[in-house]
Every structure is written in structure tokens, then in C-alpha cells.
Design a protein around this motif. Structure first.
Motif, mmCIF file in Angstrom:
data_model
loop_
_atom_site.group_PDB
_atom_site.id
_atom_site.type_symbol
_atom_site.label_atom_id
_atom_site.label_comp_id
_atom_site.label_asym_id
_atom_site.label_seq_id
_atom_site.Cartn_x
_atom_site.Cartn_y
_atom_site.Cartn_z
ATOM 1 N N THR A 18 120.326 7.408 -21.940
ATOM 2 C CA THR A 18 118.889 7.388 -21.709
ATOM 3 C C THR A 18 118.286 8.605 -22.419
ATOM 4 O O THR A 18 119.018 9.533 -22.783
ATOM 5 C CB THR A 18 118.564 7.467 -20.205
ATOM 6 O OG1 THR A 18 118.978 8.764 -19.729
ATOM 7 C CG2 THR A 18 119.255 6.364 -19.404
ATOM 8 N N ARG A 69 123.838 -0.162 -32.041
ATOM 9 C CA ARG A 69 123.076 -0.951 -31.063
ATOM 10 C C ARG A 69 121.727 -1.370 -31.633
ATOM 11 O O ARG A 69 121.266 -2.480 -31.399
ATOM 12 C CB ARG A 69 122.920 -0.184 -29.757
ATOM 13 C CG ARG A 69 124.191 -0.213 -28.910
ATOM 14 C CD ARG A 69 123.971 0.352 -27.524
ATOM 15 N NE ARG A 69 123.655 1.765 -27.546
ATOM 16 C CZ ARG A 69 124.540 2.742 -27.742
ATOM 17 N NH1 ARG A 69 125.790 2.462 -27.931
ATOM 18 N NH2 ARG A 69 124.158 3.994 -27.739
ATOM 19 N N TRP A 110 120.272 12.101 -23.330
ATOM 20 C CA TRP A 110 120.378 12.664 -24.687
ATOM 21 C C TRP A 110 120.058 14.154 -24.655
ATOM 22 O O TRP A 110 120.722 14.957 -25.311
ATOM 23 C CB TRP A 110 119.423 11.959 -25.656
ATOM 24 C CG TRP A 110 120.002 10.740 -26.303
ATOM 25 C CD1 TRP A 110 119.678 9.440 -26.009
ATOM 26 C CD2 TRP A 110 120.974 10.676 -27.343
ATOM 27 N NE1 TRP A 110 120.409 8.586 -26.802
ATOM 28 C CE2 TRP A 110 121.210 9.315 -27.640
ATOM 29 C CE3 TRP A 110 121.677 11.646 -28.058
ATOM 30 C CZ2 TRP A 110 122.111 8.906 -28.610
ATOM 31 C CZ3 TRP A 110 122.576 11.237 -29.036
ATOM 32 C CH2 TRP A 110 122.787 9.885 -29.300
ATOM 33 N N LYS A 150 129.636 7.587 -17.187
ATOM 34 C CA LYS A 150 129.494 6.759 -18.387
ATOM 35 C C LYS A 150 130.563 7.039 -19.436
ATOM 36 O O LYS A 150 130.625 6.381 -20.461
ATOM 37 C CB LYS A 150 128.118 6.991 -19.027
ATOM 38 C CG LYS A 150 126.978 6.353 -18.293
ATOM 39 C CD LYS A 150 125.684 6.572 -19.055
ATOM 40 C CE LYS A 150 124.563 5.721 -18.494
ATOM 41 N NZ LYS A 150 123.354 5.796 -19.345
ATOM 42 N N GLU A 199 128.973 4.102 -22.490
ATOM 43 C CA GLU A 199 127.685 3.432 -22.315
ATOM 44 C C GLU A 199 126.572 4.181 -23.040
ATOM 45 O O GLU A 199 126.668 5.385 -23.270
ATOM 46 C CB GLU A 199 127.350 3.346 -20.824
ATOM 47 C CG GLU A 199 128.334 2.492 -20.041
ATOM 48 C CD GLU A 199 127.973 2.415 -18.574
ATOM 49 O OE1 GLU A 199 126.767 2.397 -18.240
ATOM 50 O OE2 GLU A 199 128.903 2.380 -17.762
ATOM 51 N N PRO A 200 125.486 3.457 -23.381
ATOM 52 C CA PRO A 200 124.352 4.091 -24.069
ATOM 53 C C PRO A 200 123.699 5.181 -23.221
ATOM 54 O O PRO A 200 123.776 5.173 -21.994
ATOM 55 C CB PRO A 200 123.367 2.940 -24.285
ATOM 56 C CG PRO A 200 124.087 1.689 -23.966
ATOM 57 C CD PRO A 200 125.280 2.035 -23.152
ATOM 58 N N GLN A 251 130.797 9.847 -21.158
ATOM 59 C CA GLN A 251 130.260 10.719 -22.202
ATOM 60 C C GLN A 251 130.784 12.148 -22.086
ATOM 61 O O GLN A 251 130.836 12.866 -23.078
ATOM 62 C CB GLN A 251 128.729 10.742 -22.148
ATOM 63 C CG GLN A 251 128.084 9.394 -22.380
ATOM 64 C CD GLN A 251 128.033 9.021 -23.840
ATOM 65 O OE1 GLN A 251 128.362 9.810 -24.720
ATOM 66 N NE2 GLN A 251 127.618 7.805 -24.120
ATOM 67 N N ALA A 304 128.145 9.585 -31.327
ATOM 68 C CA ALA A 304 127.150 9.046 -30.397
ATOM 69 C C ALA A 304 125.949 8.475 -31.155
ATOM 70 O O ALA A 304 125.430 7.406 -30.812
ATOM 71 C CB ALA A 304 126.696 10.130 -29.423
ATOM 72 N N SER A 353 126.885 5.149 -32.717
ATOM 73 C CA SER A 353 126.895 4.089 -31.707
ATOM 74 C C SER A 353 125.476 3.621 -31.398
ATOM 75 O O SER A 353 125.221 2.423 -31.253
ATOM 76 C CB SER A 353 127.561 4.568 -30.420
ATOM 77 O OG SER A 353 128.931 4.755 -30.611
ATOM 78 N N ALA A 354 124.546 4.569 -31.300
ATOM 79 C CA ALA A 354 123.142 4.215 -31.058
ATOM 80 C C ALA A 354 122.592 3.404 -32.234
ATOM 81 O O ALA A 354 121.863 2.425 -32.040
ATOM 82 C CB ALA A 354 122.309 5.473 -30.817
#
Length: 132
Positions: free
Chosen positions: A10, A86, A14, A56, A7-8, A58, A79, A82-83
């Protein structure tokens, strides 16, 4: 065991992930201390963020006695990609302007610049196609 969809993150997550990527496989205490010193995060906030990051997908954990070691499940570059994916899902037009903005905001190494030039050279040139 099947891997969960990652999942992304926050903004606070990060920050914690950057610490874990920098430290490598590390104890929770190391993360608490660094998060406190670097970002003013309390231990309970950091614990909550670590738990969420595990949920998540991660971070992976290894229990050692009464404590845990944390390790990223993927690289920082993975990561970030992926961001970026999105973000690009929301770009219908103006991708060039978005990319230009990102380039202006970034510190690029000579190797990064060379790779970008090579990628741009590989793109089809509409003017060349029109001349045919």
C-alpha cells in the motif's frame, strides 16, 4: 521454511519500506522515529505497518531481547519490478504511451538513458521486416 508469496504494498507500506531499505537492518525504534519525522506517522501506526509488512513477507525480523530488528526480504529494485509487473498485467494496448509517461515522470541517470537506448535498439523493427 517455504517463502510466502510477496504481496503488493500500500502507499503507507511503501513509505515504511523506503525507510527500512535506506537504514538496512534496523531497530523498530529507528523506523518509528524516521516515519514520524518524515511522514508524521505515529508509533502505533508504524508498528501496525511493520507487522503487516512481516505478514506480507516483505520484512524479516530478528528478536533481540524485548525488541525486533527488521530487514527487507528483497531489494527495492525487486519490489519496484514486481509493482511494474502488476501494472503491465493491465496493459492490453498503449504500452508505449504508458512507458513514455513513466519516462517523462522519472529522473534518469545517463546510465539509465544508455540502457534504455540499448533496449530500444534491440527491439524488432516492423519496417525492416516488411522490406524483406
Amino acid at each position: 521454511m517455504a517463502r510466502r508469496r510477496v504481496e503488493p504494498l500500500t502507499p503507507a507500506e511503501w513509505k515504511v519500506m523506503k525507510i527500512v531499505w535506506r537504514l538496512g537492518k534496523c531497530a523498530a525504534r529507528d523506523v518509528y522515529e524516521t516515519a514520524g519525522a518524515d511522514h508524521g506517522m505515529g508509533q502505533s501506526t508504524t508498528k501496525t505497518l511493520l507487522r503487516r509488512l512481516v505478514e506480507k513477507g516483505q520484512l524479516d525480523t530478528t528478536r533481540i531481547g524485548n525488541s525486533f530488528l527488521y530487514e527487507p526480504t528483497r531489494s527495492r529494485i525487486a519490489a519496484l519490478c514486481s509493482a511494474a509487473d502488476r501494472l503491465l498485467e493491465h496493459v492490453d494496448e498503449g504500452a508505449g504511451r504508458v512507458l513514455a509517461y513513466m519516462l517523462k515522470q522519472s529522473e534518469l541517470s545517463p546510465e539509465d538513458v544508455a540502457e534504455l537506448r540499448s533496449l530500444l535498439d534491440e527491439l524488432p523493427n516492423d519496417e525492416e521486416e516488411d522490406d524483406s
